[in-house]
Design a protein around this motif. Sequence first.
Motif, PDB file in Angstrom:
ATOM      1  N   ARG A   1      -2.836  -4.910   7.998  1.00  0.00           N
ATOM      2  CA  ARG A   1      -2.180  -5.501   8.835  1.00  0.00           C
ATOM      3  C   ARG A   1      -2.276  -7.148   8.237  1.00  0.00           C
ATOM      4  NH1 ARG A   1      -2.427  -2.715  13.994  1.00  0.00           N
ATOM      5  NH2 ARG A   1      -4.306  -1.289  13.794  1.00  0.00           N
ATOM      6  N   THR A   2      -2.285  -7.251   7.033  1.00  0.00           N
ATOM      7  CA  THR A   2      -2.256  -8.447   6.353  1.00  0.00           C
ATOM      8  C   THR A   2      -0.956  -8.772   5.522  1.00  0.00           C
ATOM      9  OG1 THR A   2      -4.715  -8.105   6.117  1.00  0.00           O
ATOM     10  CG2 THR A   2      -3.723  -9.966   4.923  1.00  0.00           C
ATOM     11  N   MET A   3      -0.294  -9.810   5.817  1.00  0.00           N
ATOM     12  CA  MET A   3       0.941  -9.838   5.049  1.00  0.00           C
ATOM     13  C   MET A   3       0.924 -11.062   4.166  1.00  0.00           C
ATOM     14  SD  MET A   3       4.748 -10.111   6.984  1.00  0.00           S
ATOM     15  CE  MET A   3       5.596  -8.517   6.412  1.00  0.00           C
TER      16      MET A   3
ATOM     17  N   GLY B   1       0.959  -1.159   0.015  1.00  0.00           N
ATOM     18  CA  GLY B   1      -0.110   0.147  -0.182  1.00  0.00           C
ATOM     19  C   GLY B   1       0.818   1.411  -0.092  1.00  0.00           C
ATOM     20  N   GLY B   2       1.974   1.170  -0.567  1.00  0.00           N
ATOM     21  CA  GLY B   2       2.745   2.413  -0.847  1.00  0.00           C
ATOM     22  C   GLY B   2       2.353   3.142  -2.043  1.00  0.00           C
ATOM     23  N   PRO B   3       2.926   4.239  -2.364  1.00  0.00           N
ATOM     24  CA  PRO B   3       2.456   5.017  -3.658  1.00  0.00           C
ATOM     25  C   PRO B   3       2.490   4.213  -4.598  1.00  0.00           C
ATOM     26  CG  PRO B   3       4.317   6.415  -2.481  1.00  0.00           C
ATOM     27  CD  PRO B   3       3.967   4.943  -1.736  1.00  0.00           C
ATOM     28  N   THR B   4       3.115   3.294  -4.969  1.00  0.00           N
ATOM     29  CA  THR B   4       2.907   2.393  -6.250  1.00  0.00           C
ATOM     30  C   THR B   4       1.920   1.509  -6.413  1.00  0.00           C
ATOM     31  OG1 THR B   4       5.620   2.319  -6.562  1.00  0.00           O
ATOM     32  CG2 THR B   4       4.255   0.773  -7.987  1.00  0.00           C
TER      33      THR B   4
HETATM   34  P1  NAI Z   1       7.123   1.415  -0.418  1.00  0.00           P
HETATM   35  O1  NAI Z   1       8.134   0.876  -0.022  1.00  0.00           O
HETATM   36  O2  NAI Z   1       6.656   3.066  -0.446  1.00  0.00           O
HETATM   37  O3  NAI Z   1       5.709   0.629  -0.033  1.00  0.00           O
HETATM   38  C1  NAI Z   1       5.539  -0.826   0.101  1.00  0.00           C
HETATM   39  C2  NAI Z   1       4.638  -1.333   0.949  1.00  0.00           C
HETATM   40  O4  NAI Z   1       4.385  -2.610   0.972  1.00  0.00           O
HETATM   41  C3  NAI Z   1       4.977  -0.981   2.447  1.00  0.00           C
HETATM   42  O5  NAI Z   1       3.683  -0.167   2.947  1.00  0.00           O
HETATM   43  C4  NAI Z   1       4.835  -2.186   3.179  1.00  0.00           C
HETATM   44  O6  NAI Z   1       4.473  -2.336   4.242  1.00  0.00           O
HETATM   45  C5  NAI Z   1       4.027  -3.269   2.202  1.00  0.00           C
HETATM   46  N1  NAI Z   1       4.470  -4.696   2.236  1.00  0.00           N
HETATM   47  C6  NAI Z   1       5.615  -5.107   2.131  1.00  0.00           C
HETATM   48  N2  NAI Z   1       5.807  -6.451   1.972  1.00  0.00           N
HETATM   49  C7  NAI Z   1       4.448  -6.851   2.162  1.00  0.00           C
HETATM   50  C8  NAI Z   1       3.748  -8.033   2.013  1.00  0.00           C
HETATM   51  N3  NAI Z   1       4.383  -9.318   2.151  1.00  0.00           N
HETATM   52  N4  NAI Z   1       2.574  -7.993   2.314  1.00  0.00           N
HETATM   53  C9  NAI Z   1       1.898  -6.835   2.318  1.00  0.00           C
HETATM   54  N5  NAI Z   1       2.569  -5.616   2.287  1.00  0.00           N
HETATM   55  C10 NAI Z   1       3.752  -5.738   2.593  1.00  0.00           C
HETATM   56  O7  NAI Z   1       7.272   0.867  -1.940  1.00  0.00           O
HETATM   57  P2  NAI Z   1       6.528   1.794  -3.259  1.00  0.00           P
HETATM   58  O8  NAI Z   1       5.319   1.990  -3.376  1.00  0.00           O
HETATM   59  O9  NAI Z   1       6.924   0.796  -4.412  1.00  0.00           O
HETATM   60  O10 NAI Z   1       7.588   2.997  -3.520  1.00  0.00           O
HETATM   61  C11 NAI Z   1       8.933   2.881  -3.718  1.00  0.00           C
HETATM   62  C12 NAI Z   1       9.603   4.256  -3.471  1.00  0.00           C
HETATM   63  O11 NAI Z   1       8.870   4.981  -4.747  1.00  0.00           O
HETATM   64  C13 NAI Z   1       9.217   4.994  -2.450  1.00  0.00           C
HETATM   65  O12 NAI Z   1      10.087   5.909  -1.996  1.00  0.00           O
HETATM   66  C14 NAI Z   1       7.912   5.755  -2.852  1.00  0.00           C
HETATM   67  O13 NAI Z   1       7.521   7.122  -2.050  1.00  0.00           O
HETATM   68  C15 NAI Z   1       8.303   6.296  -4.206  1.00  0.00           C
HETATM   69  N6  NAI Z   1       6.919   6.449  -5.126  1.00  0.00           N
HETATM   70  C16 NAI Z   1       6.658   7.631  -5.171  1.00  0.00           C
HETATM   71  C17 NAI Z   1       5.528   7.935  -5.765  1.00  0.00           C
HETATM   72  C18 NAI Z   1       4.886   9.404  -5.474  1.00  0.00           C
HETATM   73  O14 NAI Z   1       5.241  10.178  -5.089  1.00  0.00           O
HETATM   74  N7  NAI Z   1       3.731   9.457  -6.241  1.00  0.00           N
HETATM   75  C19 NAI Z   1       4.819   6.929  -6.559  1.00  0.00           C
HETATM   76  C20 NAI Z   1       5.523   5.730  -6.676  1.00  0.00           C
HETATM   77  C21 NAI Z   1       6.598   5.367  -5.830  1.00  0.00           C
END
Ligand code: NAI
Length: 478
Positions: A281-283, A214-217
Amino acid sequence: TPRLRILKRIIYGTALGTISYTGWLMYRNRNPAEQQPFDPSKKTMVLLGTGWGSTTILKNLDTENFNVVVVSPRNYFLFTPLLPSCTVGTIENRSIMEPVRLLMRHKNREVKFYEAECTDIDAEKKELVLERRKSSEGQTEKIIINYDYLVVGVGGTVNTFGTPGVEENACFLKEMGDARKIRRRLIDCVEKASFDHISEAERDRLLHMVVVGGGPTGIEYAGELHDFLEDDLAQWYPGLADRVRITLVEALPNVLPAFDKKLIDYTQSTFSDNKITILTRTMVKEVKDKSFIVQNPDGTRSEIPYGLLVWATGIKSQPVVNKIREQFSAAQTNGRGLLVDEYMRVKGAKDVWALGDCALSGYAPLAQVAAQQGKWLSRNLNKLSKKHAEDPDADMFALIEKSRPFKYSSQGSLAYIGSEKAIADLPFFNRNITAGGIATFWFWKSAYLSELFSLRNSTLVASDWVKRYFFGRDISRE
Ligand code: NAI
Ligand code: FAD
């Protein structure tokens, strides 16, 4: 009246000026000037990568005093913020890709490009091992090149945390190839689900779209997927649209942990209105080919069937970064990337800088960080190269300490959340202002349009948006 006449002249003048300037830009883009050849008496600077960091350096570096060599497995720059839009065809792939050769051809001096992956380094001999693809069957060939100065901007790679089955069964969302794969699989699922000859349970499985992370991607992808279902799927597959389900799985108590609480709530309520289920809270513990296993908040495990699963759980180091770390193991003690100082020098190394996602500089892995570091480094290298031209023995790596250290200035965060709504967390006179909704969506659009790499990219993206508005997204499977 005279005032009206003056106003008219200003408007005509501005329009004429804009048209002439655009015409001149287009002419210059198609007709680059002659370049100076490689000069063996100059030092060679090797840039690894064609992402946000390295491409910004290439764009701003004065090639007068260096021979520049670029190494990357992809021969284009990718505007990642709009990548989620390519997974459903809101934007066509090539609109956010900029061939790096267009940029290289406009430098004063010839720049060499190797479409290859750097796999190893010998810091003592200042040598890099490159691996280039030799045939479509996957045969590779090793090449060795030398550097005097090296800038590492290889970004990160998808982090699966070693979760079984992810590599084999999930789709990622990091590179253009990933977006292409998602788009193909999505249409595949829908076409398979439209057969009469399958069971209802199988149809429900195929139409269950899952996003892990649930990150920005993950959020932006889920938003785009929702729009595709709402705007296009409902029209062209009327019998199926109602049965499509989107589930987003997040290990933490809420999505978007880096955003303001108000924006998290706004996103969660928009997703709820859009019938996107969020499981917090689900992994995810394992991904099989047709189902995945989660650990629920109460510690129990469940198996959930899916048709398409997109894994967006953040990044980790590229293998070459670990090779570089091994060369300077006394100073490189953190496995998450290359430790750098405030001048972006790789700690323990000589003549090696690192920037962007592969560098541990204390800032988040963001495009804006990598681009600002690229600007800072190229500006200072340009200054130092002039000193170097006067005194070839001048030590640029040591002299860079005379510059003001790099400091990141945040421009804020923007993210698209679907149904023409975006969220923004923007710095404003030492305070943060937060906004979400349709006005923010238009701000998001105009911000990205102005940030795109070239006039060509901005024109293509704008025309894709107009095309989608009039004709919808293309649902044919490539
Ligand atoms: P992220 O690291 O921000 O989020 C990944 C999420 O996946 C975390 O919340 C984590 O708790 C969850 N996660 C990890 N393992 C898991 C599992 N096994 N089951 C369920 N959930 C799990 O990664 P993201 O979104 O790929 O972003 C990478 C970077 O790129 C970040 O720094 C982000 O800020 C940046 N980005 C910024 C954007 C924007 O500003 N619009 C858009 C996309 C990315
Ligand atoms: P990258 O841009 O990842 O570039 C790395 C380059 O190195 C690539 O050209 C790659 O091919 C090359 N490379 C890899 N391995 C090697 C090797 N062994 N040898 C040579 N070259 C190699 N950030 C924001 O600030 N705002 C956003 O809205 C935003 N949206 C995003 C959306 C998505 C879908 C994703 C995935 C990321 C997003 N990001 C965003 C994060 C942003 O894209 C990264 O922080 C940024 O790309 C980092 O830039 P970089 O130059 O370090 O690496």
